[in-house]
Write a protein that holds these residues in place. Sequence first.
Motif, short mmCIF file in Angstrom:
data_model
loop_
_atom_site.label_atom_id
_atom_site.label_comp_id
_atom_site.label_asym_id
_atom_site.label_seq_id
_atom_site.Cartn_x
_atom_site.Cartn_y
_atom_site.Cartn_z
N HIS A 35 0.43 -1.01 -0.36
CA HIS A 35 0.11 -0.07 -0.13
C HIS A 35 0.95 1.06 -0.03
CE1 HIS A 35 -3.50 -2.28 0.53
NE2 HIS A 35 -3.11 -3.21 1.52
N SER A 36 2.18 1.10 0.56
CA SER A 36 3.04 2.05 0.64
C SER A 36 3.79 2.28 -0.97
CB SER A 36 3.63 2.73 1.51
OG SER A 36 4.92 1.18 1.49
N ARG A 37 3.17 1.71 -1.62
CA ARG A 37 4.43 1.78 -2.86
C ARG A 37 3.37 2.31 -4.15
NH1 ARG A 37 7.93 -2.82 -4.15
NH2 ARG A 37 6.35 -3.65 -4.09
N GLN A 38 2.03 2.02 -3.59
CA GLN A 38 0.56 2.29 -5.35
C GLN A 38 1.44 3.32 -5.76
OE1 GLN A 38 -3.03 1.60 -3.27
NE2 GLN A 38 -2.71 -0.39 -2.96
N ARG A 39 0.90 3.61 -6.47
CA ARG A 39 0.98 5.13 -6.85
C ARG A 39 -0.18 6.06 -6.89
NH1 ARG A 39 5.21 4.30 -11.47
NH2 ARG A 39 5.41 2.52 -12.08
N ALA A 40 0.59 7.07 -6.67
CA ALA A 40 -1.32 7.85 -6.68
C ALA A 40 -1.83 8.20 -8.07
CB ALA A 40 -0.63 8.97 -6.26
N LEU A 231 -2.07 10.87 -19.12
CA LEU A 231 -1.24 12.33 -17.37
C LEU A 231 0.36 11.49 -17.20
CD1 LEU A 231 -4.27 12.03 -15.38
CD2 LEU A 231 -4.06 13.24 -17.93
N ARG A 232 1.26 12.44 -17.64
CA ARG A 232 2.25 12.49 -17.06
C ARG A 232 3.13 14.10 -16.10
NH1 ARG A 232 5.65 10.01 -22.10
NH2 ARG A 232 5.50 11.85 -23.80
N THR A 233 4.15 13.38 -15.90
CA THR A 233 4.65 15.18 -15.51
C THR A 233 5.96 14.81 -16.40
OG1 THR A 233 5.03 14.16 -13.24
CG2 THR A 233 6.23 15.85 -13.74
N THR A 234 5.85 16.47 -16.79
CA THR A 234 6.95 16.70 -17.94
C THR A 234 7.46 17.82 -17.78
OG1 THR A 234 5.60 17.71 -19.37
CG2 THR A 234 5.74 15.36 -19.66
N GLU A 292 -0.06 7.96 -15.85
CA GLU A 292 -1.38 7.30 -15.69
C GLU A 292 -2.42 7.83 -17.06
OE1 GLU A 292 -5.58 8.06 -12.79
OE2 GLU A 292 -3.54 9.26 -12.84
N LEU A 293 -2.81 6.67 -17.30
CA LEU A 293 -3.49 6.37 -18.69
C LEU A 293 -5.31 6.54 -18.34
CD1 LEU A 293 -3.80 6.43 -22.16
CD2 LEU A 293 -4.29 3.46 -21.64
N VAL A 294 -5.90 7.38 -18.66
CA VAL A 294 -7.31 7.53 -18.37
C VAL A 294 -7.77 7.54 -19.88
CG1 VAL A 294 -9.00 9.05 -17.41
CG2 VAL A 294 -6.54 9.18 -16.60
N VAL A 295 -9.23 6.33 -19.69
CA VAL A 295 -9.66 5.81 -20.90
C VAL A 295 -11.15 6.91 -20.98
CG1 VAL A 295 -10.45 4.64 -22.05
CG2 VAL A 295 -8.59 4.03 -21.43
N PHE A 296 -11.93 7.16 -21.35
CA PHE A 296 -13.21 8.41 -21.25
C PHE A 296 -14.21 6.95 -22.50
CE2 PHE A 296 -10.17 11.00 -20.04
CZ PHE A 296 -10.83 11.28 -19.03
N LEU A 297 -15.01 7.27 -22.27
CA LEU A 297 -16.21 6.39 -23.20
C LEU A 297 -17.79 7.42 -22.94
CD1 LEU A 297 -17.70 4.63 -24.95
CD2 LEU A 297 -18.63 3.42 -23.41
#
Length: 391
Positions: A35-40, A231-234, A292-297
């Motif tokens: 749980h402590s290593r889960q990505r936000a 979504l990523r940090t650039t 993080e890949l966010v998919v929308f429908l």
Amino acid sequence: MDTSSRNMLGMLIRVLTERMFKHLRKWFVAHFFGHSRQRARLVSKDGRCNIEFGNVEAQSRFIFFVDIWTTVLDLKWRYKMTIFISAFLGSWFFFGLLWYAVAYIHKDLPEFHPSVNHTPCVENINGLTSAFLFSLETQVTIGYGFRCVTEQCGTAIFLLIFQSILGVIINSFMCGAILAKISRPKKRAKTITFSKNAVISKRGGKLCLLIRVANLRKSLLIGSHIYGKLLRTTVTPEGETIILDQININFVVDAGNENLFFISPLTIYHVIDQNSPFFNMAAETLPQQDFELVVFLDGTVESTSATCQVRTSYVPEEVLWGYRFAPIVSKTKEGKYRVDFHNFSKTVEVETPHCALCLYNQRDARARIKKGYDNPNFNLSEVSETDDTKM
């Protein structure tokens, strides 16, 4: 038992012990430190947005009360029902106090000992309880007929008209808010589900990222459109760090990404080409990526004509390289199509290039061989032959 047998037995016990401790170590790390290593993640698997707003000015918060309809609709059920009950009970009690004040001012109450020929403003109001009951009967239009307004007081007639109008407004607003809350397209979105994992494998000779989506209802979503955001940090060339930088990800099926015939589960895919942000990733480096890949429908509900949006997200640990989805649609003997949701998120390992660049290099090499390109390192040297044969 001879020495060789004892050595083999000892080696076997050592190997089994090492494997057991290895599995125990993995289990311990996964359960106690996982749980402590889960990505936000910004969007949860069920589509909820994990974001909070801090230091909002009080003036900005007042805007939520200006748009009271949307604010009430966005409230949770426990808060909405609290407002619903408080609105009716509060209005009944408030007007009950006003009716009691009218009776008190006009001296209609029993403690004033009115005369026999005294005509009260409201018949049969003897105290605060009866005033509350008359307020309740007036606002909900029950009309038992035991208590009623007389023509003795103009104030009572005006108060009756005002409470009736205000009661209609409260009924319309609160009942409309409950109905709108129940019929929100958000509930329809619960019957649209995405696969637990995304997979990367070859499809049609191209390396693709695939996701499976299914409609659990037989009613269709009209004009469905599917797309994604990475979504990523650039870091920009100017040195600015953008935490949630959004990159468009185009998802398609064989017929495109709009007006989907969404009667059975669909496998949507994103072609990993030179324009794809996944092009420079490989099977070995994918778990170390930070995205993080966010998919929308998006679609329109067929039964209510209301638009709804379904969304989910995938982090690098949920993207499986070298897998494809197991088939779930089959045809029965009766000629019907059957969808087995037991295999909806099940994946099968397949042979896949470990990076997109490798696949394109292989294709280019095969194309050069097929077209017969000359080898630039090949040098032709002429050899002079001497004829030693004499006639």
